[in-house]
Design an enzyme around this catalytic site. Sequence first.
Site, short mmCIF file in Angstrom:
data_model
loop_
_atom_site.label_atom_id
_atom_site.label_comp_id
_atom_site.label_asym_id
_atom_site.label_seq_id
_atom_site.Cartn_x
_atom_site.Cartn_y
_atom_site.Cartn_z
N ASP A 1 -4.93 -4.62 6.46
CA ASP A 1 -6.15 -4.81 5.90
C ASP A 1 -6.13 -6.13 5.40
O ASP A 1 -7.04 -6.21 4.42
CB ASP A 1 -6.26 -3.59 4.84
CG ASP A 1 -5.81 -4.06 3.47
OD1 ASP A 1 -4.49 -4.63 3.60
OD2 ASP A 1 -6.29 -3.55 2.33
N HIS B 1 0.84 -1.18 -0.06
CA HIS B 1 0.10 -0.16 0.12
C HIS B 1 0.93 1.21 -0.06
O HIS B 1 0.51 2.30 -0.49
CB HIS B 1 -0.87 0.02 1.00
CG HIS B 1 -2.08 -0.93 1.12
ND1 HIS B 1 -1.97 -2.25 1.26
CD2 HIS B 1 -3.45 -0.75 0.90
CE1 HIS B 1 -3.28 -2.74 1.27
NE2 HIS B 1 -3.88 -1.85 0.66
#
Length: 151
Positions: free
Chosen positions: A44, A21
Amino acid sequence: MVGAALDTPLCNVELICDGVHIHPSVVRAVFKMFGSKRVILISDTMRAAGMPDGDYTLGGQAVQVKGNRATLSDGTLAGSVTDLMKCMKTAVSFGIPLADAVRAAAVNPAMAIGIFSRVGSLEPGKRANVVVLDQNLDVKDVFFRGELVSR
């Protein structure tokens, strides 16, 4: 938004530090700007965490997991399968000092949600949830409420 967060002392920042990310330079910059007391490492990860590469679903959508990336059929990033321990280890590999990475993964989240009196550090009266790591930051032992649950 970053400037507003920096100017708000009670504002913590969250980082998904999975190597997917956010670029390593951004992770280092965030720790430098906000300090180790205001950074919270998060993940996540989806339910395919710990599973082999392959096809899974996420919220009713088909996703393909390869390595630690989960993508939709069009190649859009859907998330990762990196758990929080691996995010902490990745932060260290990006140059974040171990003590700061551990604080961001354990102490800061517990403080942010108001449970630091019970968990988040080793102190008398706390639950003694502990992960013992080796010198490579690989998990050796796991204790839950002071009891060994995995070796």
